[in-house]
Motif scaffolding. Structure first.
Motif, PDB file in Angstrom:
ATOM      1  N   TRP A   2       8.240   3.504  -7.200  1.00 50.45           N
ATOM      2  CA  TRP A   2       8.910   2.632  -6.555  1.00 50.45           C
ATOM      3  C   TRP A   2       8.521   2.452  -5.236  1.00 50.45           C
ATOM      4  CZ3 TRP A   2      13.225   3.132  -3.466  1.00 50.45           C
ATOM      5  CH2 TRP A   2      13.706   3.684  -3.497  1.00 50.45           C
ATOM      6  N   LEU A   3       8.630   4.276  -4.427  1.00 48.63           N
ATOM      7  CA  LEU A   3       8.690   4.424  -3.479  1.00 48.63           C
ATOM      8  C   LEU A   3       7.252   3.769  -2.746  1.00 48.63           C
ATOM      9  CD1 LEU A   3      10.724   7.158  -2.747  1.00 48.63           C
ATOM     10  CD2 LEU A   3      10.811   4.951  -1.902  1.00 48.63           C
ATOM     11  N   HIS A   4       6.437   3.988  -3.593  1.00 51.63           N
ATOM     12  CA  HIS A   4       4.801   3.683  -2.856  1.00 51.63           C
ATOM     13  C   HIS A   4       4.124   2.449  -3.291  1.00 51.63           C
ATOM     14  CE1 HIS A   4       5.252   8.499  -4.105  1.00 51.63           C
ATOM     15  NE2 HIS A   4       5.551   7.838  -2.358  1.00 51.63           N
ATOM     16  N   ALA A   5       4.027   1.459  -1.848  1.00 54.66           N
ATOM     17  CA  ALA A   5       3.264   0.154  -2.011  1.00 54.66           C
ATOM     18  C   ALA A   5       2.120   0.660  -2.390  1.00 54.66           C
ATOM     19  CB  ALA A   5       3.437   0.063  -0.838  1.00 54.66           C
ATOM     20  N   GLU A   6       0.901   0.327  -3.586  1.00 54.19           N
ATOM     21  CA  GLU A   6      -0.101   0.428  -4.256  1.00 54.19           C
ATOM     22  C   GLU A   6      -1.021  -0.805  -3.221  1.00 54.19           C
ATOM     23  OE1 GLU A   6      -1.728   3.107  -5.175  1.00 54.19           O
ATOM     24  OE2 GLU A   6       0.363   3.860  -5.819  1.00 54.19           O
ATOM     25  N   GLY A   7      -1.747  -0.524  -3.014  1.00 54.49           N
ATOM     26  CA  GLY A   7      -2.801  -1.231  -1.999  1.00 54.49           C
ATOM     27  C   GLY A   7      -2.185  -1.614  -0.922  1.00 54.49           C
ATOM     28  N   TYR A   8      -1.508  -1.283  -0.768  1.00 52.64           N
ATOM     29  CA  TYR A   8      -1.146  -1.501   1.365  1.00 52.64           C
ATOM     30  C   TYR A   8      -1.916  -0.602   1.544  1.00 52.64           C
ATOM     31  CZ  TYR A   8       1.495  -5.758  -0.856  1.00 52.64           C
ATOM     32  OH  TYR A   8       2.272  -6.833  -1.444  1.00 52.64           O
ATOM     33  N   TRP A   9      -2.509  -0.583   2.142  1.00 56.39           N
ATOM     34  CA  TRP A   9      -3.721   0.742   2.739  1.00 56.39           C
ATOM     35  C   TRP A   9      -3.556   0.203   4.410  1.00 56.39           C
ATOM     36  CZ3 TRP A   9      -7.676   1.960   5.341  1.00 56.39           C
ATOM     37  CH2 TRP A   9      -8.584   2.672   5.852  1.00 56.39           C
TER      38      TRP A   9
END
Length: 486
Positions: free
Chosen positions: A4-11
């Motif tokens: 949950w610390l990483h936002a997949e798809g927000y590069w």
């Protein structure tokens, strides 16, 4: 670290946030390089050394507490410009992650040092906005690291406070926001109209009322949607971005609108942004130490959010206030009240030796604020004309001018080159004027018929003296303290 610390798809959101804030930093440091010394330098209108002698480091943290000089100020500004250009070019992404974080923190520390000694010339909400957003951006990491999900939410929390706070200040403020009539006046009385403001002012009144309704939706409804799943968050970001573009078209508000548009990137995922930005992503990997730092920053921001959040629900809501000297979490808002009439302070000089009814007075022309009625309002934003903005405030409440206006007049009497470079036209290029005065005028936009007949953008009426005739030997203390009652 947990997923949950990483936002997949927000590069792409990170890409836009970093590049966009780099552009805003670049503009801000260019303004520092050009305007800071004549306004706040060693021989400025409000010299920084005098301010530092009265204010402690803990009240206004700044590297200038260790010694101020104009030469050091130039070094800080140039360093900020170079680092900003590096960010815009994406150079930090090619460097080790600790250096990337350090570059962003250095940008933040340098600009904080400037804002905290900038006094009334830096008392604008977008200064704290840039600092808060720039601090958060320091922990987004390089393009090769996983996007920190808490940072995406903190950017949305910042955007929420910015817009929702502005909406609440309006609803609690001027009645015209509640009866939808504020835009009958705002385009004409805003601090610095732009080339299209005259046309916006003359839009039909029903459309003005619809504009106000749209503003209320963008600032009171859309911000709540930021915390919902997609596509609701993206819809909220789109509404706010479109509203800000509308404001860009209708006025000069420094980099406030540009920064807000940049912040809306946090509401969009890669699937949506990829349709308009087909940029190839690089592979990302989590960094344990950065994740730990993000957690610590998140806890800090949550703790510091208590007072700004309490301010939002307070009936005595503060506007554009900082609750900590590092300006990490702030409260925002603008135009809680709208002026119904526009007053302008027009500064004049004369080469005549004798002051009397026959004296010929010539007007100084500022870069952005209205002076000559025939001059079309210029476009300056996102660049910020600090002296012009303070002149607008002075016409509303002369108390804004008393710390620095006498010194400004004294410098005009000397033909001070540094101050004159901040103006558009000096009517005394060969020799200083013998006397300077300031006259208060009431301005209004011309009607379409008046514009066709005269080609003028403004009509004006003389209201009286703001500051009486002043010479080097005889400074005037004749101030007009109640312009709105004229």
């Amino acid at each position: 670290m947990p997923h949950w610390l990483h936002a997949e798809g927000y590069w792409l959101a990170r890409f836009l946030l970093q590049r966009g804030l780099g552009v805003v930093y670049l503009i801000a440091f260019v303004v520092v390089l050009e305007q800071f010394r004549p306004l706040l330098g060693e021989d400025g209108l409000l010299p920084v050394p005098g301010f530092l002698a009265r204010v402690s480091f803990w009240r206004a943290p700044s590297l200038f507490h260790f010694g101020y000089s104009d030469r050091l100020l130039v070094a800080v500004a140039v360093t900020g410009i170079v680092l900003s250009l590096a960010v815009v070019a994406g150079i930090p992404d090619r460097l080790p992650a600790p250096i990337t974080v350090a570059i962003w923190l250095l940008l933040w520390a340098l600009y904080l040092s400037i804002v905290n000694v900038g006094q009334t010339f830096y008392a604008f909400g977008w200064e704290s906005l840039l600092l808060e957003a720039g601090f958060l951006a320091a922990f987004l990491g390089p393009s090769s690291s996983a996007v920190p999900a808490p940072l995406v939410w903190l950017f949305r929390w910042l955007l929420f406070r910015l817009e929702f706070g502005a909406g609440l200040i309006k609803m609690r403020g001027d009645r015209c926001w509640r009866d939808l009539t504020c835009l009958y006046y705002h385009q004409e009385t805003q601090p610095m109209p732009n080339p299209l403001s005259w046309y916006f002012h003359h839009l039909p009144k029903p459309l003005h009322r619809i504009e106000v309704l749209g503003s209320h939706f963008a600032q009171l409804v859309a911000p709540v949607l930021l915390f919902l799943p997609q596509p609701f968050a993206a819809f909220a970001g789109l509404v706010m971005a479109v509203t800000q573009f509308w404001l860009v078209l209708s006025g000069n508000f420094s980099w406030l609108n540009l920064t807000t548009i940049v912040l809306t990137a946090s509401a969009f995922d890669d699937r949506m942004l990829g349709r308009v930005l087909p940029i190839a992503h690089v592979a990302t990997a989590p960094l344990f130490w950065l994740d730990a730092l993000v957690v610590a920053v998140t806890v800090l921001v949550i703790a510091l959010s208590y007072r700004p959040a309490r301010n939002l629900v307070s009936p005595s809501q503060l506007m554009n206030a900082s609750f900590d000297p590092l300006r990490l979490v702030n409260t925002y808002g603008a135009f809680g009240s709208i002026e119904r009439e526009r007053f302008e302070v027009v500064v004049e000089g004369t080469a005549d030796d004798h002051i009397g009814p026959e004296t010929v007075w010539l007007e100084y022309e500022f870069r952005g604020k209205p002076t000559a009625p025939a001059r079309r309002p210029p476009q300056w934003a996102p660049y910020h004309l600090r002296l012009d903005w303070l002149m607008w405030f002075a016409a509303i409440a002369p108390g804004y001018a008393w710390p620095w206006f006498d010194r400004f007049v004294a410098k005009l009497l000397q033909n001070d080159r540094a101050i004159l470079r901040l103006l558009r036209r000096n009517p005394f290029p060969d020799a200083p004027p013998r006397a300077v005065r300031a006259v208060l005028y009431r301005y209004r936009f011309t009607t379409p018929r008046e514009r066709r007949e005269t080609s003028a953008w403004w009509a004006r009426e003389r209201m009286g003296e703001f500051l009486g005739p002043t010479t080097r030997k005889n400074p005037s203390r004749h101030w007009r303290w109640e312009p709105a009652s004229a």
